[in-house]
Design an enzyme around this catalytic site. Sequence first.
Site, PDB file in Angstrom:
ATOM      1  N   HIS A   1     111.415   3.796  58.459  1.00  0.00           N
ATOM      2  CA  HIS A   1     112.658   3.241  57.927  1.00  0.00           C
ATOM      3  C   HIS A   1     113.060   1.955  58.645  1.00  0.00           C
ATOM      4  O   HIS A   1     113.743   1.107  58.062  1.00  0.00           O
ATOM      5  CB  HIS A   1     113.789   4.264  58.063  1.00  0.00           C
ATOM      6  CG  HIS A   1     115.126   3.731  57.661  1.00  0.00           C
ATOM      7  ND1 HIS A   1     115.420   3.388  56.352  1.00  0.00           N
ATOM      8  CD2 HIS A   1     116.233   3.440  58.383  1.00  0.00           C
ATOM      9  CE1 HIS A   1     116.658   2.939  56.284  1.00  0.00           C
ATOM     10  NE2 HIS A   1     117.175   2.948  57.490  1.00  0.00           N
ATOM     11  N   CYS A   2     112.636   1.770  59.907  1.00  0.00           N
ATOM     12  CA  CYS A   2     113.186   0.686  60.719  1.00  0.00           C
ATOM     13  C   CYS A   2     112.415  -0.625  60.629  1.00  0.00           C
ATOM     14  O   CYS A   2     112.974  -1.665  60.268  1.00  0.00           O
ATOM     15  CB  CYS A   2     113.275   1.135  62.181  1.00  0.00           C
ATOM     16  SG  CYS A   2     114.475   2.460  62.471  1.00  0.00           S
ATOM     17  N   LEU A   3     111.129  -0.608  60.980  1.00  0.00           N
ATOM     18  CA  LEU A   3     110.410  -1.870  61.168  1.00  0.00           C
ATOM     19  C   LEU A   3     110.315  -2.727  59.911  1.00  0.00           C
ATOM     20  O   LEU A   3     110.466  -3.951  59.993  1.00  0.00           O
ATOM     21  CB  LEU A   3     109.010  -1.597  61.734  1.00  0.00           C
ATOM     22  CG  LEU A   3     108.944  -1.033  63.151  1.00  0.00           C
ATOM     23  CD1 LEU A   3     107.520  -1.131  63.686  1.00  0.00           C
ATOM     24  CD2 LEU A   3     109.895  -1.763  64.090  1.00  0.00           C
TER      25      LEU A   3
ATOM     26  N   ASP B   1     114.768  -3.432  59.170  1.00  0.00           N
ATOM     27  CA  ASP B   1     115.737  -3.995  60.110  1.00  0.00           C
ATOM     28  C   ASP B   1     115.609  -5.505  60.297  1.00  0.00           C
ATOM     29  O   ASP B   1     116.629  -6.209  60.333  1.00  0.00           O
ATOM     30  CB  ASP B   1     115.630  -3.295  61.462  1.00  0.00           C
ATOM     31  CG  ASP B   1     116.083  -1.841  61.399  1.00  0.00           C
ATOM     32  OD1 ASP B   1     116.426  -1.381  60.286  1.00  0.00           O
ATOM     33  OD2 ASP B   1     116.069  -1.160  62.430  1.00  0.00           O
TER      34      ASP B   1
END
Length: 447
Positions: A280-282, A285
């Site tokens: 979900h992050c890299l 974000d």
Amino acid sequence: MRTPGAAGAVVQEADRPADVSSLRVVVVGQGYVGLPLALRAAQMGHRVVGLDTDAQRAEALACGSSPIEDITAAQLEPLLRQGTYHPTATPDDAAGFDVAVIAVPTPLHEGVPDLSYVIAAGRTVGRYLCEGALVVLESTSYPGTTRNLLGSVLEEVSGLRMGSQFALGFSPERIDPGNRMWTLATTPKIVSGIDAASLERTAAFYGGLVERVVPVCRCEEAELAKLLENTFRAVNIALVNELAEVARDTGLDLREAVEAASTKPFGFMRFDPGPGIGGHCLPIDPVYLSWWATQARGQGSRLIDLAAQINGARPAYVVNRVGQHLTSRGRLLDGARVLLLGLAYKPGSSDLRESPALEVARLLAARGAQVSATDPFVDPAAAPASLDGVRLVFAIDDELAAADAVVLLTDHEVFDYDQVAARSPFVLDCRGRMADRLTAAATVEQL
């Protein structure tokens, strides 16, 4: 906890504050972030309501079945039995909370941050918000989200004023699925607030859950810190991904260079090339950060945008490499049998969020390949629609020999790499896992 400094200044790491008394806690969102937090709070003596919009998920949790591998039935059952953890899809169950934590997705929609889940959660929480309560956002977003967006929603729905009538904080999640060393409890927790009192309340709450809290005076700097953490990783992964292509074109071995550089005990952090970035992050974000920069000053980040392009192009590069190998053997990718090893974005996990393996599968199928895939951690029932046309298999002995090409996308420990090297006509190793088998099996290539 030390007294906060001037606005915008980062306070030094604080010793763990004294435990707060038992509170009624609502955690909105029972996924990879919210569920571990809810259970940790219940384990530490709070009365926790785990609120999720997915009624089936709430029902499964109530029956002791976890949707994520980091949480087991053995962890769930005693808390359910004691009544300290109550999963539910009924918003009215949130009434009377002392602390509400929002841990909902913040996806992208056509490259633009989608905060609809945060807004919806804020409206739900606002309906039950009472004077003196604390609300904390854990969902990742751009600077200003907590104060300007969530705070405004809470004020509008509740009729209360943030700061004077309820506390509002931001504490970014740092969950790493499958990581047994750095857990919710052992990973330092950034905490912040819209004012000094909100910061103190937020630090006290999390101080009773984790080993160490790291106070940051304003939510805006804490929101930026979260984006910085993952953008740092994404940019450095893009660097080695691009260098891997340069090295191959010039006859050099980047992985050996990375190994050598990693012996330097200072000034270098190891990153390895791969088929792309997932989770979900890299992939998300850094886009939030560049989008926010564009809104704030009329210009985004050229470095972040370029890194996103490099990482986003890796699945296509994988497919082209497979096609090049087949062409060298007088075969076409159209009609070829390709077996993918691993679908999750990281080893030891079933997490398919933004996994580059899904894009590799889609691109191969689009070019006419007969694609099979195996991942011992992934439930076929949870396979996304993007895998339509991809055959999921479990016993791979015969699949390895029958495939024209095998692509290692997720280096799960459970794979028998000796078997893969011995039985496969060709392996494209996207994770550097089979480097020691290159001399024994000339059919293994590194990405």
